[in-house]
Design an enzyme around this catalytic site. Sequence first.
Site, PDB file in Angstrom:
ATOM      1  N   SER A 103     -11.094  -2.385   1.206  1.00  0.00           N
ATOM      2  CA  SER A 103     -10.496  -3.364   1.865  1.00  0.00           C
ATOM      3  C   SER A 103     -11.624  -4.391   2.392  1.00  0.00           C
ATOM      4  O   SER A 103     -12.632  -4.028   3.042  1.00  0.00           O
ATOM      5  CB  SER A 103      -9.893  -2.942   3.274  1.00  0.00           C
ATOM      6  OG  SER A 103      -8.740  -1.957   2.394  1.00  0.00           O
TER       7      SER A 103
ATOM      8  N   LYS B  29       0.699  -1.526  -0.018  1.00  0.00           N
ATOM      9  CA  LYS B  29      -0.058  -0.153  -0.100  1.00  0.00           C
ATOM     10  C   LYS B  29       0.873   1.089   0.003  1.00  0.00           C
ATOM     11  O   LYS B  29       0.671   2.314  -0.621  1.00  0.00           O
ATOM     12  CB  LYS B  29      -0.996  -0.002   1.302  1.00  0.00           C
ATOM     13  CG  LYS B  29      -1.846  -1.210   0.970  1.00  0.00           C
ATOM     14  CD  LYS B  29      -2.962  -1.088  -0.188  1.00  0.00           C
ATOM     15  CE  LYS B  29      -3.672  -2.095  -0.397  1.00  0.00           C
ATOM     16  NZ  LYS B  29      -4.372  -2.814   0.409  1.00  0.00           N
TER      17      LYS B  29
ATOM     18  N   ASP C  18      -5.434  -7.244  -5.759  1.00  0.00           N
ATOM     19  CA  ASP C  18      -5.449  -6.035  -4.886  1.00  0.00           C
ATOM     20  C   ASP C  18      -4.993  -4.433  -5.453  1.00  0.00           C
ATOM     21  O   ASP C  18      -5.670  -3.761  -5.268  1.00  0.00           O
ATOM     22  CB  ASP C  18      -4.462  -6.447  -3.512  1.00  0.00           C
ATOM     23  CG  ASP C  18      -4.884  -5.491  -2.613  1.00  0.00           C
ATOM     24  OD1 ASP C  18      -5.943  -5.100  -2.090  1.00  0.00           O
ATOM     25  OD2 ASP C  18      -3.922  -4.826  -1.926  1.00  0.00           O
TER      26      ASP C  18
ATOM     27  N   HIS D  37      -6.434   0.515  -6.475  1.00  0.00           N
ATOM     28  CA  HIS D  37      -6.694  -0.379  -5.608  1.00  0.00           C
ATOM     29  C   HIS D  37      -7.563  -1.504  -6.360  1.00  0.00           C
ATOM     30  O   HIS D  37      -8.770  -1.434  -5.751  1.00  0.00           O
ATOM     31  CB  HIS D  37      -7.351   0.054  -4.306  1.00  0.00           C
ATOM     32  CG  HIS D  37      -7.521  -0.805  -3.139  1.00  0.00           C
ATOM     33  ND1 HIS D  37      -8.268  -0.612  -2.029  1.00  0.00           N
ATOM     34  CD2 HIS D  37      -6.795  -1.985  -2.965  1.00  0.00           C
ATOM     35  CE1 HIS D  37      -8.421  -1.643  -1.173  1.00  0.00           C
ATOM     36  NE2 HIS D  37      -7.281  -2.487  -1.712  1.00  0.00           N
TER      37      HIS D  37
HETATM   38  P1  GTP Z   1      -8.330  -6.701   0.637  1.00  0.00           P
HETATM   39  O1  GTP Z   1      -7.300  -7.801   0.561  1.00  0.00           O
HETATM   40  O2  GTP Z   1      -8.506  -6.299   2.387  1.00  0.00           O
HETATM   41  O3  GTP Z   1      -8.073  -5.518  -0.097  1.00  0.00           O
HETATM   42  O4  GTP Z   1      -9.890  -7.276   0.441  1.00  0.00           O
HETATM   43  P2  GTP Z   1     -10.374  -8.051  -0.650  1.00  0.00           P
HETATM   44  O5  GTP Z   1     -11.202  -6.776  -1.353  1.00  0.00           O
HETATM   45  O6  GTP Z   1      -9.586  -8.646  -1.577  1.00  0.00           O
HETATM   46  O7  GTP Z   1     -11.641  -8.915  -0.126  1.00  0.00           O
HETATM   47  P3  GTP Z   1     -11.909 -10.627   0.030  1.00  0.00           P
HETATM   48  O8  GTP Z   1     -12.226 -10.801  -1.490  1.00  0.00           O
HETATM   49  O9  GTP Z   1     -10.964 -10.933   0.745  1.00  0.00           O
HETATM   50  O10 GTP Z   1     -13.219 -10.539   0.769  1.00  0.00           O
HETATM   51  C1  GTP Z   1     -13.302 -10.109   2.120  1.00  0.00           C
HETATM   52  C2  GTP Z   1     -14.484 -10.707   2.711  1.00  0.00           C
HETATM   53  O11 GTP Z   1     -15.790 -10.490   2.044  1.00  0.00           O
HETATM   54  C3  GTP Z   1     -14.416 -12.199   3.049  1.00  0.00           C
HETATM   55  O12 GTP Z   1     -14.878 -12.499   4.307  1.00  0.00           O
HETATM   56  C4  GTP Z   1     -15.072 -12.714   1.933  1.00  0.00           C
HETATM   57  O13 GTP Z   1     -15.597 -14.020   2.383  1.00  0.00           O
HETATM   58  C5  GTP Z   1     -16.279 -11.873   1.681  1.00  0.00           C
HETATM   59  N1  GTP Z   1     -16.769 -11.730   0.444  1.00  0.00           N
HETATM   60  C6  GTP Z   1     -16.073 -11.746  -0.740  1.00  0.00           C
HETATM   61  N2  GTP Z   1     -16.756 -11.686  -1.664  1.00  0.00           N
HETATM   62  C7  GTP Z   1     -18.191 -11.874  -1.334  1.00  0.00           C
HETATM   63  C8  GTP Z   1     -19.449 -12.076  -2.045  1.00  0.00           C
HETATM   64  O14 GTP Z   1     -19.541 -12.053  -3.152  1.00  0.00           O
HETATM   65  N3  GTP Z   1     -20.631 -12.102  -1.001  1.00  0.00           N
HETATM   66  C9  GTP Z   1     -20.439 -12.161   0.274  1.00  0.00           C
HETATM   67  N4  GTP Z   1     -21.493 -12.154   0.964  1.00  0.00           N
HETATM   68  N5  GTP Z   1     -19.198 -12.151   0.927  1.00  0.00           N
HETATM   69  C10 GTP Z   1     -17.994 -11.975   0.094  1.00  0.00           C
HETATM   70  C1  SPV Z   2      -6.242  -3.884   2.564  1.00  0.00           C
HETATM   71  O1  SPV Z   2      -6.329  -3.706   3.574  1.00  0.00           O
HETATM   72  O2  SPV Z   2      -6.957  -3.364   1.539  1.00  0.00           O
HETATM   73  C2  SPV Z   2      -5.588  -5.136   2.166  1.00  0.00           C
HETATM   74  C3  SPV Z   2      -4.539  -5.607   3.222  1.00  0.00           C
HETATM   75  O3  SPV Z   2      -5.517  -5.428   1.043  1.00  0.00           O
HETATM   76  S1  SPV Z   2      -3.259  -4.567   3.634  1.00  0.00           S
HETATM   77  O4  SPV Z   2      -2.038  -5.122   2.646  1.00  0.00           O
HETATM   78  O5  SPV Z   2      -3.064  -4.609   4.920  1.00  0.00           O
HETATM   79  O6  SPV Z   2      -3.303  -3.180   3.180  1.00  0.00           O
HETATM   80 MN    MN Z   3      -6.516  -3.996  -0.268  1.00  0.00          MN
END
Ligand code: GTP
Ligand code: SPV
Ligand code: MN
Length: 584
Positions: free
Chosen positions: A246, A204, A273, A224
């Site tokens: 996130s 980040k 990401d 992002h």
């Molecule tokens: P960062 O790594 O923080 O940037 O997050 P990200 O945007 O990649 O999110 P990620 O795909 O890891 O999902 C975060 C949470 O949302 C997890 O607990 C998933 O299980 C949930 N999630 C992801 N997609 C869906 C969806 O389509 N529906 C629901 N209900 N939950 C979801």
């Molecule tokens: C986020 O928080 O959007 C992530 C995890 O992808 S971190 O690398 O901690 O920012």
């Molecule tokens: Mn992220």
Amino acid sequence: MATPLESWVEEAAKLTKPDRVVYCDGSAAEYQRMIELLLRAGDTFTLNEKTYPNCYLHRSTVNDVARTEHLTFICTPDKDEAGPTNNWMDPDAAKHKVGALFDGAMRGRTMYVVPYIMGAVSSPISKVGVEVTDSPYVVASMYIMSRMGNVAMERLGSSGEFVPGLHSLGDLDPLRRYILHFPNERLIWSIGSGYGGNALLGKKCFALRIASVMAREQGWMAEHMLILGLEAPGGKVTYMAAAFPSACGKTNLAMMVSALQSQGYRVWTVGDDIAWMRIGDDGYLHAINPEAGFFGVAPGTGMLTNPNVMEALRKNTLFTNVALTAEHEPWWEGIGGPPPAGMINWKGEPWEPSKGPAAHPNSRYTVPALQSPSISQKWEAPEGVPISAFIFGGRRARVAPLVYESFDWQHGVFVGATMASETTAAATGDVGVTRRDPMAMLPFCGYNMADYFGHWLEMGKRIPHPRKIFHVNWFRKGADGKFLWPGYGENVRVLKWILERVEGRGAAQETPIGYVPAKSGLTLDGLKISDEALNELLRVNPADWENELEDSKQFLSKFGARLPQEICEEHAKLSKRFQHLVTA
Ligand code: GTP
Ligand code: SPV
Ligand code: MN
């Protein structure tokens, strides 16, 4: 004569006073040495060698489990350059204050010098960073998340073209935790945290906050965003980039097992990401994934929701703050099935339901990207992949429909600039509070967001083929508080509609906020969903949007006269479209 790198390392060592300085080579043997150090320190454990070979569980300090946005600063001479949405410190004052914390911080410790490349080794879009750190966990994580060590040294040569990042765990006290960015110097200082986004400085801090500043100056974009390829029957792959805040579903969308696989629709992962994008010779924006691994949210990941990730995690994975079963396997809420007996929670205590979640809600896995069964053949393409659709999205129980298409680029930029989402456990602070998070970049834009909106508008004029911009929301809830849409692999149905819209097909209905799918436009065969749920998912409720207009106006007013006129114009146009609806 010393190279710019050697001079900077010497300066960092003079300040932090480590017992020794080690240049990392990026070898597998070095990774194992880091793991050995972590195992000996007592906060890291070897997982079941039969079912999870070369996998480890790391437990962080309990107060160091997420990004700390209130301790993250943009240090520019002029406060206005950082803008109203960033924390700001004067660069000299910041160096004075936090320099005192770095002074002697590495006494008794080893300073690791981690040269790394963000992006594929051979890509002209890639960039070099160097992180010095006293944390073996950071070194091990950088090994998975970036191309580090000798490859980066070779690319750097004797040049000074790298983004330096100084990192120390300090004493891990949040009172002495600072994540500082000096965009004018392209410099990062981070102390007091070992957590991902605070401590893996390539991610980040460099790839978004510093890179966003470079991108604006140089005419490209650092976002992002996940990058995925949607394969259609016949094999043609169309690439899309999506920005969700996130823990709002980027990794899961990019790595999904498509519910329409039998109809020939599949999803291929390029990134989960971050996207760096440049205008290619063909007139498209081309995106690369600057990372080499996935630092993903564990809870909610299971065989039913995301079998690709589950398969990827079966080897060479570093888990952080998940629970541990009696069989020495990792466990978290949503992995599937009831909690097994005899678990140890993320804090290292015997778990029972009264203790709350066994895994921390922001527990994560760090896994090499190549281990995903869905990895795209193009994931390391030096020139990146051409993007045909941009998707913004948030976590909203109400208001935002499942999907809608903006009228044009300028309107799409407005949609991104005013998007909102409920806060998650990825950052410390309240969870579930709706906040504006423009383009999912609120915590990651290294300069004044009014200028950032201006950059998006400007890029639209410069891209010969400006692509369509959409908005999605997988998280709308019914009166019973349950999600209306099944999400995960079923989200491909929405991607399919987006693809059809890009190709000039796809049945849609015009509303004041944009085009929403006509019910006949969504492919719903094989899905059990009630008509009521579907109506609610696609509903644009004028009363909700009246509040939305008011709230986004307030948010945009923060930027004062610096806000691009086009954004005000789009706000007025949206308001007018609703008025017409009422008077019509
Ligand atoms: P960062 O790594 O923080 O940037 O997050 P990200 O945007 O990649 O999110 P990620 O795909 O890891 O999902 C975060 C949470 O949302 C997890 O607990 C998933 O299980 C949930 N999630 C992801 N997609 C869906 C969806 O389509 N529906 C629901 N209900 N939950 C979801
Ligand atoms: C986020 O928080 O959007 C992530 C995890 O992808 S971190 O690398 O901690 O920012
Ligand atoms: Mn992220």
